[in-house]
Motif scaffolding. Structure first.
Motif, PDB file in Angstrom:
ATOM      1  N   GLN A 162      35.135  41.927  49.479  1.00 59.94           N
ATOM      2  CA  GLN A 162      33.942  41.534  48.733  1.00 59.94           C
ATOM      3  C   GLN A 162      33.331  42.701  47.958  1.00 59.94           C
ATOM      4  OE1 GLN A 162      30.690  40.224  51.209  1.00 59.94           O
ATOM      5  NE2 GLN A 162      29.284  39.991  49.489  1.00 59.94           N
ATOM      6  N   LEU A 163      33.275  43.878  48.598  1.00 57.01           N
ATOM      7  CA  LEU A 163      32.452  44.966  48.074  1.00 57.01           C
ATOM      8  C   LEU A 163      33.216  46.225  47.675  1.00 57.01           C
ATOM      9  CD1 LEU A 163      29.611  44.645  50.739  1.00 57.01           C
ATOM     10  CD2 LEU A 163      29.562  43.776  48.388  1.00 57.01           C
ATOM     11  N   GLU A 164      34.450  46.364  48.148  1.00 59.03           N
ATOM     12  CA  GLU A 164      35.148  47.640  47.956  1.00 59.03           C
ATOM     13  C   GLU A 164      36.455  47.509  47.184  1.00 59.03           C
ATOM     14  OE1 GLU A 164      35.649  49.479  51.810  1.00 59.03           O
ATOM     15  OE2 GLU A 164      33.783  48.557  52.524  1.00 59.03           O
ATOM     16  N   ARG A 165      36.765  46.335  46.694  1.00 61.45           N
ATOM     17  CA  ARG A 165      38.059  46.116  46.063  1.00 61.45           C
ATOM     18  C   ARG A 165      37.925  45.727  44.597  1.00 61.45           C
ATOM     19  NH1 ARG A 165      42.143  45.549  50.158  1.00 61.45           N
ATOM     20  NH2 ARG A 165      43.595  45.492  48.416  1.00 61.45           N
ATOM     21  N   GLY A 166      37.038  46.433  43.889  1.00 59.67           N
ATOM     22  CA  GLY A 166      36.960  46.241  42.450  1.00 59.67           C
ATOM     23  C   GLY A 166      35.970  45.194  41.987  1.00 59.67           C
ATOM     24  N   GLY A 167      35.013  44.840  42.820  1.00 61.35           N
ATOM     25  CA  GLY A 167      33.991  43.892  42.400  1.00 61.35           C
ATOM     26  C   GLY A 167      34.415  42.446  42.566  1.00 61.35           C
ATOM     27  N   THR A 168      33.566  41.541  42.101  1.00 62.99           N
ATOM     28  CA  THR A 168      33.705  40.086  42.225  1.00 62.99           C
ATOM     29  C   THR A 168      33.720  39.646  43.686  1.00 62.99           C
ATOM     30  OG1 THR A 168      36.148  39.943  42.143  1.00 62.99           O
ATOM     31  CG2 THR A 168      34.975  39.955  40.047  1.00 62.99           C
ATOM     32  N   TRP A 169      32.569  39.185  44.146  1.00 56.89           N
ATOM     33  CA  TRP A 169      32.414  38.760  45.527  1.00 56.89           C
ATOM     34  C   TRP A 169      33.381  37.660  45.913  1.00 56.89           C
ATOM     35  CZ3 TRP A 169      26.590  38.293  47.218  1.00 56.89           C
ATOM     36  CH2 TRP A 169      25.987  39.549  47.108  1.00 56.89           C
TER      37      TRP A 169
END
Length: 282
Positions: A162-169
């Motif tokens: 959600q938060l650490e893989r390039g954005g877009t929840w």
């Protein structure tokens, strides 16, 4: 009225919960708890039925998601001020919108899969709002007329994705089994005030979330009006309205996340309870 879907996954039948907590089969009246069956005129017809005239379902069948064939599963982020604080994020000026893929939807007591390689799978008890009357550019004053009813949702979330893989929840919210819905769709007439409902969630008997919908930042009518400016809302769409504090990510001094073999129990006042066992995804 409490509407539900029961039976094997992918072959659920429509049902109604009577006053004695027995499931009554609605298959002879409607094909599913979905789409036009949730329109006001359809719900009025169902409400006029004598539950005892419907076949009683024997045994204890699996309970499926309480809405079938969901077109849109729209979620609202950071919609409780105290949850925004525990996440270290500012209170939003406008609703934060993300989606769960419909492939995430499962029954309220189905297993929840921990994704392969996941280190940060988390829980979120949320009030679900089911649309019964579609529309665009809906006024807040009329927004509640578009609600068919309410349900319990567990907005399971993988925080790394959600938060650490390039954005877009959406990525961290949409894994398979990350959207338990139900057990019942409780029609709007049975809930006097959806903004005064206690809600809670436990993991292995420890209560982590203990909140109330009165602390919503954006109320249901505001959310419906806002969303209807971004998209048309249709009967059977589901809106998950946000979670109160107590998620694993926010626990101090060290976050707590789910692992295989645990049990989640959660519920909302008047809307029933869910129970899921976590398992490792194949």
């Amino acid at each position: 009225m409490k509407l539900l879907r029961y039976g094997d996954k992918g072959a659920e039948k429509p049902g109604l919960l009577d006053a004695d907590q027995h499931i009554r089969d609605l298959s002879g009246v409607i094909t599913d708890i979905a789409g036009v069956a949730l329109a006001p005129e359809s719900l009025a017809r169902l409400a006029g039925l004598d539950p005892h005239s419907l076949p009683r379902v024997p045994g204890n069948p699996r309970i499926g998601p309480c809405v079938g064939n969901i077109g849109k599963f729209v979620c609202i982020g950071l919609n409780y001020a105290d949850h925004a604080a525990e996440a270290g994020m500012p209170v939003p000026a406008e609703p934060i919108i993300f989606n769960k893929w419909t492939s995430a939807i499962c029954g309220p007591n189905d297993n929840v899969e921990i994704p392969r390689g996941s280190r940060k799978t988390d829980w979120e008890v949320e009030l679900g709002v089911v649309i019964g009357k579609g529309g665009r550019y809906i006024d807040e004053a009329n927004a509640m007329d578009h609600v068919a009813g309410y349900c319990v949702i567990n907005d399971v979330s993988e925080r790394e994705w959600q938060l650490e893989r390039g954005g877009t929840w959406d990525k961290g919210k949409g894994f398979d089994t990350f959207g338990p819905i139900g057990p019942w769709l409780v029609t709007r007439d049975e809930i006097a005030d959806p903004h005064a409902l206690d809600m809670w969630l436990e993991v292995d008997g420890h209560r982590y979330q203990d909140g109330n919908t009165r602390t919503l930042i954006f109320r249901i009518e505001q959310l419906i009006a806002y969303l209807s400016r971004c998209m048309s809302l249709q009967p059977g769409d589901v809106i998950s309205t946000g979670t109160p504090p107590g998620v694993g990510m926010g626990i101090k001094p060290s976050p707590v996340f789910l692992r295989a073999g645990q049990t989640m129990r959660l519920g909302i006042q008047g809307l029933g309870e869910q129970r899921q066992i976590t398992v490792q995804a194949d």
